[in-house]
Design an enzyme around this catalytic site. Structure first.
Site, mmCIF file in Angstrom:
data_model
loop_
_atom_site.group_PDB
_atom_site.id
_atom_site.type_symbol
_atom_site.label_atom_id
_atom_site.label_comp_id
_atom_site.label_asym_id
_atom_site.label_seq_id
_atom_site.Cartn_x
_atom_site.Cartn_y
_atom_site.Cartn_z
ATOM 1 N N LYS A 108 -79.390 6.276 -11.788
ATOM 2 C CA LYS A 108 -78.337 6.564 -12.941
ATOM 3 C C LYS A 108 -77.916 7.950 -12.547
ATOM 4 O O LYS A 108 -78.284 8.678 -11.736
ATOM 5 C CB LYS A 108 -79.135 6.826 -14.187
ATOM 6 C CG LYS A 108 -78.458 6.814 -15.502
ATOM 7 C CD LYS A 108 -78.358 5.114 -15.785
ATOM 8 C CE LYS A 108 -77.979 4.864 -17.009
ATOM 9 N NZ LYS A 108 -78.095 3.508 -17.383
ATOM 10 N N GLY A 220 -74.238 1.230 -34.067
ATOM 11 C CA GLY A 220 -73.477 1.503 -32.693
ATOM 12 C C GLY A 220 -72.275 0.436 -32.873
ATOM 13 O O GLY A 220 -72.279 -0.615 -33.761
HETATM 14 N N1 GLU Z 1 -75.115 0.973 -17.493
HETATM 15 C C1 GLU Z 1 -75.573 -0.306 -17.679
HETATM 16 C C2 GLU Z 1 -77.355 -0.292 -17.963
HETATM 17 O O1 GLU Z 1 -77.767 0.740 -18.557
HETATM 18 C C3 GLU Z 1 -75.373 -1.098 -16.561
HETATM 19 C C4 GLU Z 1 -75.889 -0.624 -15.130
HETATM 20 C C5 GLU Z 1 -75.323 -1.381 -14.138
HETATM 21 O O2 GLU Z 1 -74.442 -2.587 -14.293
HETATM 22 O O3 GLU Z 1 -75.612 -1.143 -12.950
HETATM 23 O O4 GLU Z 1 -77.781 -1.154 -17.850
#
Ligand code: GLU
Length: 429
Positions: A108, A220
């Site tokens: 992340k 949301g």
């Molecule tokens: N941000 C999205 C999640 O938390 C997608 C992450 C991604 O596609 O790599 O799952």
């Protein structure tokens, strides 16, 4: 990133992990390895602002684990971003890709910034600066970023362009969530919200409840919430309440319509950050209630699709007796106290890293298509997505039945065992 200063997402992610590590008697080495990210990068991104002065933004990337494949996960732009939030989210990504059985790990990233107050040029500079700082540590075979809170396809394309400028080639598999036509996958926009509803559909079958007889309330109105509402209503469900920021006073409200909210109308009065214009909603006959009201509605299903730390010790008892299911579109919306309440009150929970795995599953499909340089139809993508989500749901539901444990623990057991096994097989622990 939550407004609550005492809430620490990383501590919560570690507490969830520790509980399951005990449950499965995980060995000491694997525990120590999996309680923290394998690698994390902290860096500064200097940007010349439109008015000529320099500002330096703080950026992060955490690679929690990549034993099963390249690290994978989004990049968030948020004024309250913290390294601990990014750590927690990278850990949840590891469990998410593992429970969905994707050949990927977890990562992340984030930048402390508020896109509401930044021009597109300034945001572009942040994106390019982010890649300049970590380009050596990411890559199609190492770590593949994606959009997350307040980032979208345009940001991904700027990041890709910067990476390709530095490396001198075309690497569309570097990043996912790209615009369609520029390496993006059809269905990616719908994927997280639709994926959530595929799991809700299966869970209702499991509970022997007809989806057409159910009513839901949603927290949301961003991408996940909107597509969840779209598919859920297409399948015959009714959404009576959606909670969202007002675009003028930046306060959260719950927008309620007893006979069902109108998705297209609410979309038409929403800005690009997902804020609704509450006056226009009022004019159309919506009740405008306090932000927290979404949780106390007389409905069958609650869909928290906003941020972490939303269903807590303080508000969980406001949930109506009628609620049978909480399906988590957001990451980390439920605290462990609230989890205990669900268990005591027999509220069926579809945990975040299973329920919202549709986004990363489609990201995986996008990466496959990008690396092949051959793209599938939307039907093909959504079909494969449904198949993957349905399989992941039943693997977790079956284990939960078999071991008489809740869905979160069952999902964790599957994910942790897969990741721990990969680490062992590689000889890491
Ligand atoms: N941000 C999205 C999640 O938390 C997608 C992450 C991604 O596609 O790599 O799952």
């Amino acid at each position: 990133m939550s407004e609550d200063k005492s809430f620490n997402a990383f501590q919560m992610a570690q507490a969830q992990f520790d509980k399951v590590a005990d449950l499965i008697n995980l060995d000491q080495g694997s525990r120590e390895l999996l309680r923290y990210p394998l690698r994390e990068y902290h860096f500064s991104i200097p940007v010349r602002m439109d008015d000529g002065h320099m500002r330096v933004f703080r950026g992060f990337r955490c690679q929690h684990n990549d034993a099963r494949g390249p690290a994978k996960g989004g990049i968030r732009f948020h004024p309250h971003e913290t390294i601990d939030t990014v750590r927690a989210l990278s850990m949840w990504m590891t469990w998410k890709t593992a429970v969905a059985d994707l050949p990927l790990g977890g990562g992340k990233g984030g930048v402390i910034c508020d896109p509401h107050n930044l021009s597109m040029r300034e945001q572009e500079q942040i994106c390019r600066g982010w890649v300049r700082q970590v380009n050596k540590n990411i890559g199609p075979l190492a770590d593949v970023p994606a959009p997350d809170v307040m980032t979208h396809g345009q940001h991904m394309l700027w990041m890709l362009d910067e990476y390709e400028t530095i490396t001198g080639g075309r690497y569309p598999g570097l990043i996912t969530g790209k615009p369609v036509g520029m390496g993006g996958s059809l269905g990616r926009t719908e994927a997280t919200g639709y994926g959530l509803i595929y799991t809700v559909r299966e869970a209702l079958k499991h509970l022997k409840i007809d989806l057409k007889d159910t009513i839901a309330s949603v927290q949301g109105f961003g991408n996940v919430a909107q597509y969840a509402i779209e598919l859920y209503t297409q399948l015959g469900g009714k959404v009576i309440c959606a909670a969202c920021w007002d675009q003028n006073d930046q306060t959260s409200y719950s927008f309620k319509k007893k006979d069902g909210i109108n998705l297209e109308f609410l979309r038409s009065i929403t800005d690009r950050f997902g804020g609704i214009d509450k006056n226009k909603a009022k004019d159309k006959g919506y009740e405008v209630l306090p932000g927290e009201a979404w949780i106390e509605q007389d409905v069958d299903i609650l869909l928290p699709c906003a941020l972490e730390n939303q269903i807590t010790k303080e508000n969980v008892s406001k949930i109506s007796d009628r609620v049978k299911m909480v399906a988590e579109g957001a990451n980390g919306p439920t605290t462990p106290d609230a989890d205990a309440y669900f268990e005591k009150n027999k509220i069926y929970n579809i945990p975040d890293f299973l329920a919202n795995a549709g986004g990363v599953t489609c990201s995986y499909f996008e990466q496959v298509q990008s690396n092949m340089n051959y793209y599938w139809t939307k039907e093909e993508v959504l079909d494969r997505l449904d198949h993957k989500m349905t399989a992941a749901f039943w693997a977790v539901a079956d284990l939960s039945e078999k071991r008489k444990i809740n869905m979160r623990d069952a999902a964790y057991i599957i994910a942790i065992q897969r990741v721990a096994q990969a680490c062992k097989d590689r000889g890491w622990v």
